[in-house]
Design a protein around this motif. Structure first.
Motif, short mmCIF file in Angstrom:
data_model
loop_
_atom_site.label_atom_id
_atom_site.label_comp_id
_atom_site.label_asym_id
_atom_site.label_seq_id
_atom_site.Cartn_x
_atom_site.Cartn_y
_atom_site.Cartn_z
N ALA A 25 -51.56 -91.79 101.02
CA ALA A 25 -52.74 -91.86 102.16
C ALA A 25 -52.12 -91.06 103.25
N ILE A 26 -50.69 -91.63 103.84
CA ILE A 26 -49.86 -91.20 104.99
C ILE A 26 -49.76 -89.76 104.94
N LEU A 27 -49.16 -89.34 103.64
CA LEU A 27 -48.64 -87.92 103.34
C LEU A 27 -49.91 -86.93 103.61
N LEU A 28 -51.08 -87.24 102.94
CA LEU A 28 -52.08 -86.51 103.00
C LEU A 28 -52.74 -86.37 104.50
N SER A 29 -52.45 -87.34 105.26
CA SER A 29 -53.15 -87.08 106.74
C SER A 29 -52.27 -86.23 107.36
N LYS A 30 -51.06 -86.10 106.97
CA LYS A 30 -49.91 -85.52 107.79
C LYS A 30 -50.06 -83.83 107.49
N VAL A 31 -50.59 -83.46 106.36
CA VAL A 31 -50.36 -82.14 106.03
C VAL A 31 -51.57 -81.13 106.43
N THR A 32 -51.29 -79.82 106.50
CA THR A 32 -52.17 -78.88 106.81
C THR A 32 -52.66 -78.14 105.49
N TYR A 33 -53.96 -78.02 105.71
CA TYR A 33 -54.49 -76.96 104.29
C TYR A 33 -54.94 -75.80 105.04
N ARG A 34 -54.34 -74.66 104.21
CA ARG A 34 -54.86 -73.20 104.96
C ARG A 34 -55.11 -72.38 103.85
N LYS A 35 -56.02 -71.37 103.92
CA LYS A 35 -56.28 -70.27 102.96
C LYS A 35 -55.90 -68.92 103.54
N TYR A 36 -55.24 -68.05 102.63
CA TYR A 36 -54.78 -66.83 103.37
C TYR A 36 -55.47 -65.67 102.48
N LEU A 37 -55.75 -64.47 103.07
CA LEU A 37 -56.14 -63.51 102.29
C LEU A 37 -55.07 -62.70 101.47
N LYS A 38 -55.43 -61.99 100.56
CA LYS A 38 -54.51 -61.15 100.00
C LYS A 38 -53.91 -60.22 100.92
N GLY A 39 -52.44 -60.06 100.94
CA GLY A 39 -52.01 -58.99 101.92
C GLY A 39 -51.62 -59.87 103.26
N GLN A 40 -52.03 -61.03 103.65
CA GLN A 40 -51.39 -61.85 104.53
C GLN A 40 -50.00 -62.38 104.43
N PHE A 41 -49.47 -62.37 105.86
CA PHE A 41 -48.24 -62.82 105.75
C PHE A 41 -48.40 -64.28 106.06
N ILE A 42 -47.56 -65.19 105.37
CA ILE A 42 -47.13 -66.33 105.94
C ILE A 42 -46.10 -66.64 106.72
#
Length: 197
Positions: A25-42
């Protein structure tokens, strides 16, 4: 939603270390979830890599562009793999590599500060990430040895056998770049292999 999406990450981590429900629960409270489109740079070469990312879905490539504008692919990442410019992330210095999405991609991301904080709260995560980095280092060394000890044909056969799920998802010229050969030479190798069957 993070709990639902985070189950793949928790399943992965629990292969290496055993987390309690509270730690999960602690771990999941600290993460960021994100979607990227094809071609986008991380991550882009020259920028500091701010996140270590776990791939929930999609495919990325990690590559370097040299002074002549030539692209050199270091690795691909698909579901249940990690992606980042690890050197830049660890040192917080400018990245040598780009990380770009080859498909629409969903990631769970850890910032540098968040990971450092999690190490203090959940010490076993430090052991987990050390194992991941060690495995990546070993794989990188083995790839270097293969690049100068195996023929191009043998390198391609190894790639195809080791990563069967990747080959169908990426263009041939990218596989050729990863193997350090031209796409024409890769076509020739594939033709030879078909004839040998």
């Amino acid at each position: 939603m993070i709990k639902e999406k985070g189950q793949a990450l928790l399943d992965y981590i629990n292969r290496y270390v055993s987390l309690t429900e509270e730690e999960e629960a602690i771990l999941l409270s600290k993460v960021t979830y994100r979607k990227y489109l094809k071609g986008q740079f991380i991550v882009q070469q020259g920028d500091v890599c701010k996140y270590e990312s776990f791939v929930l879905s999609g495919c990325t490539k990690t590559f370097h562009v040299d002074n002549e504008g030539q692209e050199h692919i270091l690795m691909f990442s698909i579901e249940d793999w990690w992606t980042a410019d690890m050197g830049s992330f660890i040192t917080q210095n400018p990245a040598d590599y780009n990380v770009q999405c080859l498909e629409h991609t969903e990631l769970i991301m850890f910032s540098y500060d968040i990971i450092e904080g999690l190490y203090a709260v959940i010490p076993k995560l430090e052991r987990f990430f050390r194992q991941i980095i060690q495995n990546a280092f070993i794989a990188s060394q083995k790839r270097i040895v293969r690049s100068f000890s195996l023929s191009a044909k043998d390198r391609y056969v190894y790639f195809r056998n080791q990563y069967p799920k990747i080959e169908q998802r990426i263009p041939q010229y990218m596989i050729a770049s990863y193997l350090g050969i031209t796409k024409e030479f890769l076509s020739k190798i594939k033709s030879e292999l078909i004839q040998e069957q």
